[in-house]
Design an enzyme around this catalytic site. Structure first.
Site, PDB file in Angstrom:
ATOM      1  N   ASP A 139      90.539 -75.778 -27.968  1.00  0.00           N
ATOM      2  CA  ASP A 139      89.683 -76.956 -27.801  1.00  0.00           C
ATOM      3  C   ASP A 139      88.304 -76.466 -27.338  1.00  0.00           C
ATOM      4  OD1 ASP A 139      88.376 -79.247 -27.056  1.00  0.00           O
ATOM      5  OD2 ASP A 139      89.900 -79.914 -25.607  1.00  0.00           O
TER       6      ASP A 139
ATOM      7  N   GLU B 185      77.307 -50.546 -15.789  1.00  0.00           N
ATOM      8  CA  GLU B 185      78.718 -50.164 -15.771  1.00  0.00           C
ATOM      9  C   GLU B 185      79.170 -49.827 -17.182  1.00  0.00           C
ATOM     10  OE1 GLU B 185      81.521 -53.521 -15.152  1.00  0.00           O
ATOM     11  OE2 GLU B 185      79.730 -54.666 -14.664  1.00  0.00           O
TER      12      GLU B 185
ATOM     13  N   CYS C 134      79.412 -55.021 -11.651  1.00  0.00           N
ATOM     14  CA  CYS C 134      78.218 -55.875 -11.831  1.00  0.00           C
ATOM     15  C   CYS C 134      77.250 -55.796 -10.665  1.00  0.00           C
ATOM     16  CB  CYS C 134      78.641 -57.318 -12.081  1.00  0.00           C
ATOM     17  SG  CYS C 134      79.694 -57.501 -13.528  1.00  0.00           S
TER      18      CYS C 134
ATOM     19  N   THR D 121      83.920 -64.812 -22.622  1.00  0.00           N
ATOM     20  CA  THR D 121      83.027 -64.461 -21.500  1.00  0.00           C
ATOM     21  C   THR D 121      82.380 -63.090 -21.709  1.00  0.00           C
ATOM     22  OG1 THR D 121      84.785 -63.489 -20.131  1.00  0.00           O
ATOM     23  CG2 THR D 121      84.422 -65.840 -19.886  1.00  0.00           C
TER      24      THR D 121
ATOM     25  N   SER E 278      90.272 -61.947 -10.270  1.00  0.00           N
ATOM     26  CA  SER E 278      88.868 -61.566 -10.077  1.00  0.00           C
ATOM     27  C   SER E 278      88.062 -62.735  -9.510  1.00  0.00           C
ATOM     28  CB  SER E 278      88.241 -61.044 -11.377  1.00  0.00           C
ATOM     29  OG  SER E 278      87.996 -62.085 -12.280  1.00  0.00           O
TER      30      SER E 278
ATOM     31  N   HIS F  44      76.022 -64.447  -9.061  1.00  0.00           N
ATOM     32  CA  HIS F  44      76.432 -63.615 -10.196  1.00  0.00           C
ATOM     33  C   HIS F  44      77.190 -64.530 -11.163  1.00  0.00           C
ATOM     34  CE1 HIS F  44      78.204 -60.714 -12.759  1.00  0.00           C
ATOM     35  NE2 HIS F  44      79.416 -60.819 -12.255  1.00  0.00           N
TER      36      HIS F  44
ATOM     37  N   LYS G 128      82.072 -72.700  -8.906  1.00  0.00           N
ATOM     38  CA  LYS G 128      83.133 -72.358  -7.936  1.00  0.00           C
ATOM     39  C   LYS G 128      82.520 -71.651  -6.722  1.00  0.00           C
ATOM     40  CE  LYS G 128      86.581 -71.676 -11.609  1.00  0.00           C
ATOM     41  NZ  LYS G 128      87.558 -72.740 -11.381  1.00  0.00           N
TER      42      LYS G 128
ATOM     43  N   ASN H 106      77.992 -63.106 -20.401  1.00  0.00           N
ATOM     44  CA  ASN H 106      77.980 -62.175 -19.276  1.00  0.00           C
ATOM     45  C   ASN H 106      77.173 -60.927 -19.637  1.00  0.00           C
ATOM     46  OD1 ASN H 106      78.501 -60.881 -16.895  1.00  0.00           O
ATOM     47  ND2 ASN H 106      80.718 -60.758 -17.151  1.00  0.00           N
TER      48      ASN H 106
ATOM     49  N   SER I  18      83.000 -56.170  -9.217  1.00  0.00           N
ATOM     50  CA  SER I  18      84.459 -56.036  -9.097  1.00  0.00           C
ATOM     51  C   SER I  18      84.823 -54.673  -8.548  1.00  0.00           C
ATOM     52  CB  SER I  18      85.111 -56.220 -10.470  1.00  0.00           C
ATOM     53  OG  SER I  18      85.024 -57.562 -10.867  1.00  0.00           O
TER      54      SER I  18
HETATM   55  N1  COA Z   1      88.725 -79.087 -21.683  1.00  0.00           N
HETATM   56  C1  COA Z   1      87.996 -78.833 -20.573  1.00  0.00           C
HETATM   57  N2  COA Z   1      88.292 -77.827 -19.696  1.00  0.00           N
HETATM   58  C2  COA Z   1      89.373 -77.066 -19.981  1.00  0.00           C
HETATM   59  C3  COA Z   1      90.176 -77.303 -21.112  1.00  0.00           C
HETATM   60  C4  COA Z   1      89.808 -78.366 -21.997  1.00  0.00           C
HETATM   61  N3  COA Z   1      90.501 -78.622 -23.099  1.00  0.00           N
HETATM   62  N4  COA Z   1      91.175 -76.384 -21.118  1.00  0.00           N
HETATM   63  C5  COA Z   1      91.008 -75.597 -20.016  1.00  0.00           C
HETATM   64  N5  COA Z   1      89.928 -76.023 -19.326  1.00  0.00           N
HETATM   65  C6  COA Z   1      89.366 -75.461 -18.106  1.00  0.00           C
HETATM   66  C7  COA Z   1      90.409 -75.052 -17.080  1.00  0.00           C
HETATM   67  O1  COA Z   1      90.798 -76.157 -16.277  1.00  0.00           O
HETATM   68  C8  COA Z   1      89.634 -74.005 -16.294  1.00  0.00           C
HETATM   69  O2  COA Z   1      88.731 -74.611 -15.417  1.00  0.00           O
HETATM   70  P1  COA Z   1      88.972 -74.503 -13.812  1.00  0.00           P
HETATM   71  O3  COA Z   1      89.036 -73.041 -13.482  1.00  0.00           O
HETATM   72  O4  COA Z   1      87.778 -75.169 -13.225  1.00  0.00           O
HETATM   73  O5  COA Z   1      90.260 -75.217 -13.555  1.00  0.00           O
HETATM   74  C9  COA Z   1      88.789 -73.316 -17.371  1.00  0.00           C
HETATM   75  O6  COA Z   1      88.743 -74.229 -18.457  1.00  0.00           O
HETATM   76  C10 COA Z   1      89.353 -72.002 -17.853  1.00  0.00           C
HETATM   77  O7  COA Z   1      90.688 -72.210 -18.212  1.00  0.00           O
HETATM   78  P2  COA Z   1      91.787 -71.107 -17.885  1.00  0.00           P
HETATM   79  O8  COA Z   1      93.097 -71.603 -18.406  1.00  0.00           O
HETATM   80  O9  COA Z   1      91.710 -70.723 -16.460  1.00  0.00           O
HETATM   81  O10 COA Z   1      91.239 -69.941 -18.836  1.00  0.00           O
HETATM   82  P3  COA Z   1      91.853 -68.549 -19.160  1.00  0.00           P
HETATM   83  O11 COA Z   1      92.999 -68.216 -18.275  1.00  0.00           O
HETATM   84  O12 COA Z   1      92.103 -68.515 -20.632  1.00  0.00           O
HETATM   85  O13 COA Z   1      90.632 -67.519 -18.864  1.00  0.00           O
HETATM   86  C11 COA Z   1      89.036 -66.439 -17.426  1.00  0.00           C
HETATM   87  C12 COA Z   1      89.507 -67.765 -18.026  1.00  0.00           C
HETATM   88  C13 COA Z   1      87.677 -66.658 -16.759  1.00  0.00           C
HETATM   89  C14 COA Z   1      90.047 -65.966 -16.388  1.00  0.00           C
HETATM   90  C15 COA Z   1      88.898 -65.390 -18.559  1.00  0.00           C
HETATM   91  O14 COA Z   1      87.924 -65.806 -19.469  1.00  0.00           O
HETATM   92  C16 COA Z   1      88.553 -63.995 -18.053  1.00  0.00           C
HETATM   93  O15 COA Z   1      89.423 -63.235 -17.691  1.00  0.00           O
HETATM   94  N6  COA Z   1      87.239 -63.640 -18.050  1.00  0.00           N
HETATM   95  C17 COA Z   1      86.776 -62.355 -17.586  1.00  0.00           C
HETATM   96  C18 COA Z   1      86.858 -62.186 -16.074  1.00  0.00           C
HETATM   97  C19 COA Z   1      85.770 -62.779 -15.299  1.00  0.00           C
HETATM   98  O16 COA Z   1      84.749 -63.150 -15.836  1.00  0.00           O
HETATM   99  N7  COA Z   1      85.963 -62.842 -13.974  1.00  0.00           N
HETATM  100  C20 COA Z   1      85.030 -63.444 -13.073  1.00  0.00           C
HETATM  101  C21 COA Z   1      84.840 -62.752 -11.758  1.00  0.00           C
HETATM  102  S1  COA Z   1      83.814 -61.318 -11.844  1.00  0.00           S
END
Ligand code: COA
Length: 392
Positions: A22, A72, A104, A147, A197, A238, A247, A289, A322
């Site tokens: 979606d 990095e 980062c 991302t 993370s 960041h 968040k 990113n 990280s």
């Molecule tokens: N409509 C609207 N929002 C939706 C949705 C939909 N249909 N489906 C999911 N979402 C929202 C979720 O609720 C979540 O939001 P929330 O965290 O505010 O609750 C968000 O979208 C992401 O969904 P999630 O299921 O957590 O995604 P994921 O597990 O597939 O992956 C990351 C998300 C960020 C963990 C992943 O992209 C990743 O590993 N990225 C790299 C790591 C990173 O950037 N880390 C950050 C710290 S340095």
């Protein structure tokens, strides 16, 4: 400041459709709009050199004493990216040249080294060029895929700053040995425990923010009563993906409310996010990113949108790497900031890109040799174990 991004990008909605997800998950859930796609010719060095050239052109001639590249995604185990940039730009021999690395946070390590070098008097009037440059890759069809991104932000750090005067010595740091994200030697894609993370990021933020706040209150940069974060005109976090900044802001508000014994409301948090944080995310949402440069792209975006109204006002910044280390720090926007931001031509840099299809993105992601197109700075290949670059 100067910024460089790859010449191609994809629409994040196109990516969601191709992956059967979606699109709202990527746009609302992660806060993304577009994602930069770097071909092998647009490597960390090429992006860094272009951003550095733009920063130097924007700030005019200065005597440089230091060049630091925070990255990095370096290109050699020994020779720093900074060394290539130094050569490509024909910078003076009489300067320090090195890379800084901690995920980062690497760029911020360079910013702090430069700032403290200048503040100590050792710079003796010379300026530093600090460049953050990275290619963020998690791999196709992984949770991290939406991302990804690539880009570089360069900054000239000097005694008489035009854009932002950093509050020397007013920062809070937080570091813990964790495996939330790392990239073993020889691997092109990062290993990441995405949800962990985010937890590491917000925990580090709470400690770093409180460290900054204690020092800022002691030096009377902010008042101790009420919500200290509300006294910052903007807060740039960041931005591994834009939703992370939301968040982060919730975390900072929670720290403030708990420290002051005040009940915060969701409506107040949302309103402060819109005013203090959202402007910084516009450019980040269109690039994705860029690891070390993400915080500084957020800063440039905030100054670009905030314009002259931000002059004289204090902004907060949070850098997270990280592994992990992090720092919350602050600075006051300069009277000439709007003019300097205009010279960075952020809107023009982003507009001057080509939107490509997901098929083309997937093809580029598998390439290891450069596409051989002309550009301002390009990696052209390896000969006798030496990386070669061309200037367009
Ligand atoms: N409509 C609207 N929002 C939706 C949705 C939909 N249909 N489906 C999911 N979402 C929202 C979720 O609720 C979540 O939001 P929330 O965290 O505010 O609750 C968000 O979208 C992401 O969904 P999630 O299921 O957590 O995604 P994921 O597990 O597939 O992956 C990351 C998300 C960020 C963990 C992943 O992209 C990743 O590993 N990225 C790299 C790591 C990173 O950037 N880390 C950050 C710290 S340095």
């Amino acid at each position: 400041m100067g910024v460089a991004v790859p010449r191609r990008y994809i629409s994040i909605e196109d990516l969601a459709t191709a992956r059967g997800v979606d699109p709202a998950k990527y746009t609302l859930g992660l806060g993304a709009r577009e994602m930069a796609v770097a071909e092998p010719g647009e490597d960390t060095v090429a992006l860094a050199a272009l951003a550095a050239k733009r920063a130097l052109d924007a700030t005019g001639h200065r005597e440089l004493g230091m060049l630091v590249v925070g990255t990095e995604t370096g290109v050699d185990h020994s020779k720093p990216v900074a060394s290539y940039v130094h050569g490509l730009l024909g910078l003076p021999t009489t300067m320090r040249v090195f890379d800084t690395q901690h995920a980062c946070y690497g760029g911020t390590a360079g910013v702090m080294a430069a700032m403290e070098w200048i503040a100590s008097g050792a710079a003796a009037g010379r300026a530093a060029l600090v460049v953050c440059s990275d290619i963020a890759r998690y791999g196709m069809r992984t949770a991290g895929e939406p991302t990804q991104g690539a880009g570089a932000v360069a900054m000239v750090i000097a005694q008489d700053p035009a854009m932002l005067e950093l509050d020397v010595g007013i920062s809070g740091a937080a570091s813990t040995h964790v495996h939330d994200f790392w990239r073993p030697l020889g691997q092109r894609e990062a290993q990441v425990d995405g949800h962990y993370s985010m937890q590491c990021y917000t925990e580090a933020l709470a400690t770093a923010y409180r460290g900054w706040k204690t020092r800022a209150i002691a030096r009377e940069l902010v008042r101790g009563d009420g919500l200290a974060s509300e006294q910052l005109a903007q807060i740039c976090y960041h931005v591994p993906f834009c939703k992370m900044a939301r968040k982060a802001h919730v975390q900072v508000r929670q720290c403030d409310a708990s420290d002051a014994g005040i009940a915060d409301t969701d409506a107040a948090v949302a309103a402060s996010f819109t005013q203090q944080v959202e402007p910084s995310l516009s450019a980040c949402s269109r690039v994705g990113n860029i690891y070390t440069g993400s915080l500084y792209l957020a800063l440039l975006g905030a100054l670009d949108i905030g314009g002259r109204a931000l002059a004289g006002k204090r902004v907060g910044m949070f850098s997270y790497g990280s592994g992990c280390t992090s720092e919350f720090f602050s600075g006051v926007v300069g009277a000439r900031a709007a003019d300097m931001v205009e010279r960075a031509q952020l809107a023009g840099v982003l507009a001057d890109r080509e939107r490509i299809t997901i098929d083309e993105y997937e093809r580029i992601m598998t390439l290891v040799t450069p596409m051989g197109q002309p550009g301002p700075f390009l990696f052209t290949g390896v000969a006798e174990h030496r990386r070669e670059y061309a200037r367009g």
